[in-house]
Scaffold this motif. Structure first.
Motif, PDB file in Angstrom:
ATOM      1  N   ARG A 114      39.053  45.069  34.014  1.00  0.00           N
ATOM      2  CA  ARG A 114      40.081  46.066  34.316  1.00  0.00           C
ATOM      3  C   ARG A 114      39.454  47.463  34.287  1.00  0.00           C
ATOM      4  N   LEU A 115      40.107  48.383  34.982  1.00  0.00           N
ATOM      5  CA  LEU A 115      39.650  49.764  35.043  1.00  0.00           C
ATOM      6  C   LEU A 115      40.852  50.682  34.837  1.00  0.00           C
ATOM      7  N   LEU A 116      40.788  51.553  33.848  1.00  0.00           N
ATOM      8  CA  LEU A 116      41.835  52.543  33.601  1.00  0.00           C
ATOM      9  C   LEU A 116      41.262  53.919  33.919  1.00  0.00           C
ATOM     10  N   VAL A 117      41.813  54.562  34.951  1.00  0.00           N
ATOM     11  CA  VAL A 117      41.376  55.893  35.358  1.00  0.00           C
ATOM     12  C   VAL A 117      42.376  56.907  34.815  1.00  0.00           C
ATOM     13  N   ILE A 118      41.874  57.902  34.087  1.00  0.00           N
ATOM     14  CA  ILE A 118      42.727  58.929  33.496  1.00  0.00           C
ATOM     15  C   ILE A 118      42.398  60.261  34.148  1.00  0.00           C
ATOM     16  N   GLY A 119      43.361  60.841  34.836  1.00  0.00           N
ATOM     17  CA  GLY A 119      43.169  62.125  35.501  1.00  0.00           C
ATOM     18  C   GLY A 119      44.497  62.631  36.007  1.00  0.00           C
ATOM     19  N   ILE A 120      44.494  63.772  36.643  1.00  0.00           N
ATOM     20  CA  ILE A 120      45.714  64.298  37.244  1.00  0.00           C
ATOM     21  C   ILE A 120      45.352  65.137  38.467  1.00  0.00           C
ATOM     22  N   SER A 138      40.410  40.591  45.665  1.00  0.00           N
ATOM     23  CA  SER A 138      38.979  40.408  45.391  1.00  0.00           C
ATOM     24  C   SER A 138      38.366  41.568  44.613  1.00  0.00           C
ATOM     25  N   ASP A 139      39.183  42.485  44.110  1.00  0.00           N
ATOM     26  CA  ASP A 139      38.663  43.619  43.342  1.00  0.00           C
ATOM     27  C   ASP A 139      37.770  43.135  42.205  1.00  0.00           C
ATOM     28  N   ARG A 140      36.634  43.799  42.027  1.00  0.00           N
ATOM     29  CA  ARG A 140      35.746  43.460  40.915  1.00  0.00           C
ATOM     30  C   ARG A 140      36.374  43.879  39.576  1.00  0.00           C
ATOM     31  N   LEU A 141      37.002  45.032  39.553  1.00  0.00           N
ATOM     32  CA  LEU A 141      37.794  45.487  38.409  1.00  0.00           C
ATOM     33  C   LEU A 141      39.163  45.889  38.948  1.00  0.00           C
ATOM     34  N   LYS A 142      40.220  45.425  38.321  1.00  0.00           N
ATOM     35  CA  LYS A 142      41.579  45.765  38.763  1.00  0.00           C
ATOM     36  C   LYS A 142      41.928  47.155  38.233  1.00  0.00           C
ATOM     37  N   PRO A 143      42.297  48.099  39.125  1.00  0.00           N
ATOM     38  CA  PRO A 143      42.497  49.482  38.679  1.00  0.00           C
ATOM     39  C   PRO A 143      43.920  49.778  38.197  1.00  0.00           C
ATOM     40  N   LYS A 156      53.973  51.867  29.971  1.00  0.00           N
ATOM     41  CA  LYS A 156      54.145  50.867  31.024  1.00  0.00           C
ATOM     42  C   LYS A 156      52.798  50.340  31.499  1.00  0.00           C
ATOM     43  N   VAL A 157      51.841  51.233  31.729  1.00  0.00           N
ATOM     44  CA  VAL A 157      50.509  50.813  32.172  1.00  0.00           C
ATOM     45  C   VAL A 157      49.831  49.957  31.106  1.00  0.00           C
ATOM     46  N   LEU A 158      49.907  50.398  29.866  1.00  0.00           N
ATOM     47  CA  LEU A 158      49.270  49.645  28.783  1.00  0.00           C
ATOM     48  C   LEU A 158      49.895  48.262  28.627  1.00  0.00           C
ATOM     49  N   ALA A 159      51.212  48.165  28.832  1.00  0.00           N
ATOM     50  CA  ALA A 159      51.872  46.862  28.755  1.00  0.00           C
ATOM     51  C   ALA A 159      51.415  45.947  29.880  1.00  0.00           C
ATOM     52  N   GLU A 160      51.175  46.522  31.061  1.00  0.00           N
ATOM     53  CA  GLU A 160      50.680  45.726  32.186  1.00  0.00           C
ATOM     54  C   GLU A 160      49.262  45.219  31.913  1.00  0.00           C
ATOM     55  N   ILE A 161      48.457  46.044  31.280  1.00  0.00           N
ATOM     56  CA  ILE A 161      47.090  45.623  30.941  1.00  0.00           C
ATOM     57  C   ILE A 161      47.118  44.572  29.841  1.00  0.00           C
ATOM     58  N   GLY A 162      47.963  44.784  28.843  1.00  0.00           N
ATOM     59  CA  GLY A 162      48.160  43.810  27.773  1.00  0.00           C
ATOM     60  C   GLY A 162      46.881  43.470  27.029  1.00  0.00           C
ATOM     61  N   PRO A 163      46.675  42.180  26.714  1.00  0.00           N
ATOM     62  CA  PRO A 163      45.482  41.774  25.958  1.00  0.00           C
ATOM     63  C   PRO A 163      44.168  42.077  26.676  1.00  0.00           C
ATOM     64  N   LEU A 165      43.140  44.724  27.518  1.00  0.00           N
ATOM     65  CA  LEU A 165      42.597  46.016  27.091  1.00  0.00           C
ATOM     66  C   LEU A 165      41.172  45.848  26.571  1.00  0.00           C
ATOM     67  N   ALA A 166      40.890  44.705  25.966  1.00  0.00           N
ATOM     68  CA  ALA A 166      39.551  44.433  25.430  1.00  0.00           C
ATOM     69  C   ALA A 166      38.509  44.267  26.530  1.00  0.00           C
ATOM     70  N   GLU A 167      38.969  44.201  27.786  1.00  0.00           N
ATOM     71  CA  GLU A 167      38.048  44.090  28.926  1.00  0.00           C
ATOM     72  C   GLU A 167      38.255  45.251  29.904  1.00  0.00           C
ATOM     73  N   THR A 168      38.759  46.377  29.399  1.00  0.00           N
ATOM     74  CA  THR A 168      39.136  47.496  30.256  1.00  0.00           C
ATOM     75  C   THR A 168      38.175  48.666  30.098  1.00  0.00           C
ATOM     76  N   LEU A 169      37.548  49.041  31.183  1.00  0.00           N
ATOM     77  CA  LEU A 169      36.693  50.221  31.222  1.00  0.00           C
ATOM     78  C   LEU A 169      37.579  51.444  31.489  1.00  0.00           C
ATOM     79  N   VAL A 170      37.360  52.512  30.750  1.00  0.00           N
ATOM     80  CA  VAL A 170      38.171  53.723  30.887  1.00  0.00           C
ATOM     81  C   VAL A 170      37.312  54.832  31.485  1.00  0.00           C
ATOM     82  N   VAL A 171      37.788  55.421  32.586  1.00  0.00           N
ATOM     83  CA  VAL A 171      37.110  56.555  33.210  1.00  0.00           C
ATOM     84  C   VAL A 171      38.013  57.774  33.074  1.00  0.00           C
ATOM     85  N   VAL A 172      37.550  58.780  32.337  1.00  0.00           N
ATOM     86  CA  VAL A 172      38.312  60.005  32.122  1.00  0.00           C
ATOM     87  C   VAL A 172      37.734  61.081  33.035  1.00  0.00           C
ATOM     88  N   ILE A 173      38.601  61.692  33.867  1.00  0.00           N
ATOM     89  CA  ILE A 173      38.138  62.636  34.882  1.00  0.00           C
ATOM     90  C   ILE A 173      38.791  63.994  34.671  1.00  0.00           C
TER      91      ILE A 173
END
Length: 527
Positions: A114-120, A138-143, A156-163, A165-173
């Protein structure tokens, strides 16, 4: 031969290098329009040449404007900038490859999924548009995205990611590292990782300016990686920098094709022959439709589900660039073009009714994609596919609007892929630059955004004074007017009242509200 067909052929811009057509024949300009505008257009070409050569194109911030160099580093005004761009792209590819190969993996797991992108703003809208347009099963990481400071939205986003989260890369922009919405999203994400017993630094990546608050935090925290943002790239034109390339590459999108599509379009839009320059045509149509004063809205109707977010992306690119109080001479001009849109044929069952029969305060940009899908399509009727219907609805809506004197232009691309998305991004970036030159404004700063941030800071400072006064007198009730006087801000009574409503609406803030005879006379106290 019909007059419409003759006009269509006369004003059609064919760009086979990019697989793109621009049809402006549905705009009702006179035949002398191009000749009249040609001197101004040539000046716009001159301004763009100077910009690409490294001139100070953003005088208010004394900055160069270099997003075109991102697709062709050889154009950069010095070898140092070119090397930085090339290194950044190489680093994005190498880091993404290491993530995909599992060479960089979360603790105790085989790899990130998983991929969590944080920005605005530009740090989210571009990456979101690209992700939605080009992503899939076919996404390599689901964004996923934190693109606001709304706690419920982040939950809401965190609930969708759920467990996962332990496989989620976070990109802060964040270029400055101090943007509050992004900072808040990072804090919320870190809290979620902490609550799950996960060390945030083992999952975190920064895209930011050198020496920024975020850069320092990433260094001090030992984050996985850092990628650059430069002051000569604005947020709304940063999608072909690490801001957009890193999330796209991590998702599995072909960023070489994206950059190549943008580069090809850049080359096309450097042509000084106005009628064969697609971005010049767009800018001139905007000028014609709005009298160079924003007198009509731009409605963007892409007939493709994957382009749903394009109008939202264009809202920032165009409105933040063009919406300016002052021109380059300091004269008040209040420039701007309002942009809105959804997608076809959905719009046909929504606001096309008003477009055809209501107030004529707009012009339409249709975006057509010729290829319906890779491979064979099902016939929903004998000899007719769902894609045929979509194409028919586009043509039908154009005719229906034209029949009521409503103007439109049409952009046609052969297929939707990474290259064509790069083409569309570059096309509109250049059109914005040309239009800004035509009307004499600085398209590359955003003082109105900063004004809003300063006002929000003042509101939060007032909230702190309110909380301090309530806490110092527990159980004592105040009306908004009384509390405004108590903190020395009677002129801000409305703001005080609205702050109190928000505090009382969140039980964890421990502010109680007792309704008065009218809601404005309600009384508030610390619980």
């Amino acid at each position: 031969m019909s007059a419409n067909w003759e006009r269509y052929q006369k004003y059609l811009c064919d760009c086979p290098e990019a697989g793109m057509l621009i049809d402006v024949s549905g705009m009702a300009f006179n035949d002398d329009f191009f000749a009249t505008m040609e001197p101004a257009m040539q000046e716009a070409f001159n301004a763009m040449t100077a910009l690409e050569s490294g001139a100070i194109a953003n005088p208010d911030e004394n900055r160069m404007v270099g997003h075109y160099w991102l697709r062709n580093p050889g154009l950069a005004p010095d070898s140092g900038i070119a090397a930085e761009i090339e290194f950044s792209v190489r680093a994005v590819k190498e880091f993404s490859a290491a993530i995909h190969a599992g060479e960089i993996a979360p603790p105790g797991r085989s790899g990130f999924t998983r991929l969590l992108v944080i920005g605005i703003g530009g740090s989210a809208l571009g990456p979101q548009f690209v992700a939605d347009a080009l992503g899939g099963a076919s996404d390599r990481l689901k964004p996923y995205f934190f693109d606001n400071t709304d706690p419920d939205g982040m939950d809401k986003v965190l609930a969708e990611i759920g467990p996962a989260l332990a496989e989620t890369l976070v990109v802060v922009i964040s270029k400055s590292g101090g943007t509050k919405e992004t900072r808040n999203g990072m804090v919320e994400a870190q809290a979620a990782f902490d609550a799950a017993g996960l060390e945030f630094a083992k999952y975190a990546v920064a895209v930011t300016g050198a020496g920024s608050e975020l850069d320092k935090a990433a260094v001090a925290g030992g984050w996985l990686a850092r990628f650059p943002m430069w002051d000569w790239v604005g947020g709304r034109t940063s999608v072909t920098s690490a801001v957009g390339l890193l999330p796209a590459a991590l998702q599995g999108i072909d960023i070489d094709a994206l950059l190549k599509g943008a580069q090809v379009c850049d080359e096309l839009t450097r042509r000084r022959e106005t009628r064969s320059n697609p971005a010049a045509l767009l800018a001139l149509m905007w000028h014609y439709a709005t009298n160079g004063r924003g007198e009509k809205d731009m409605v963007v109707l892409p007939y493709k589900d994957r382009l749903l977010l394009f109008s939202r992306y264009l809202q920032q690119l165009i409105m933040e660039s063009i919406g300016k109080e002052l021109d380059l001479t300091g004269t008040v001009v209040n420039q701007g073009i309002s942009v809105y849109g959804n997608k076809g044929a959905t719009d046909q069952h929504a606001y096309v009714q008003q477009l055809r029969e209501g107030i004529n305060n707009f012009f339409v940009t249709f975006i057509e994609v010729l290829q319906d899908r890779p491979g064979k399509s099902l016939e929903v009727e004998p000899g007719v596919t769902s894609g045929d219907y979509l194409a028919g609805f586009l043509q039908g809506t154009r005719k229906a609007l034209a029949g009521k004197g409503r103007e439109s232009l049409t952009i046609t691309i052969e297929r939707l892929d990474a290259a064509s998305i790069g083409t569309l991004i570059a096309l509109y970036e250049r059109a914005v630059g040309f239009y800004a030159a035509l009307v004499g404004i600085n398209a590359y700063h955003q003082p109105g955004v900063e004004a809003g941030k300063k006002a929000a800071t003042a509101v939060l400072a007032l909230q702190a004074k309110i909380m301090a006064r309530l806490s110092s007198q527990p159980g004592v009730e105040f009306t908004a007017l009384e509390l405004a006087g108590a903190v020395g801000d009677e002129g801000e009574t409305e703001t005080v009242f609205r702050i109190l409503l928000h505090l009382a609406g969140n039980p964890d803030r421990r502010v109680l509200m007792a309704r008065g005879a009218t809601i404005a006379t309600s009384r508030f106290k610390s619980a």
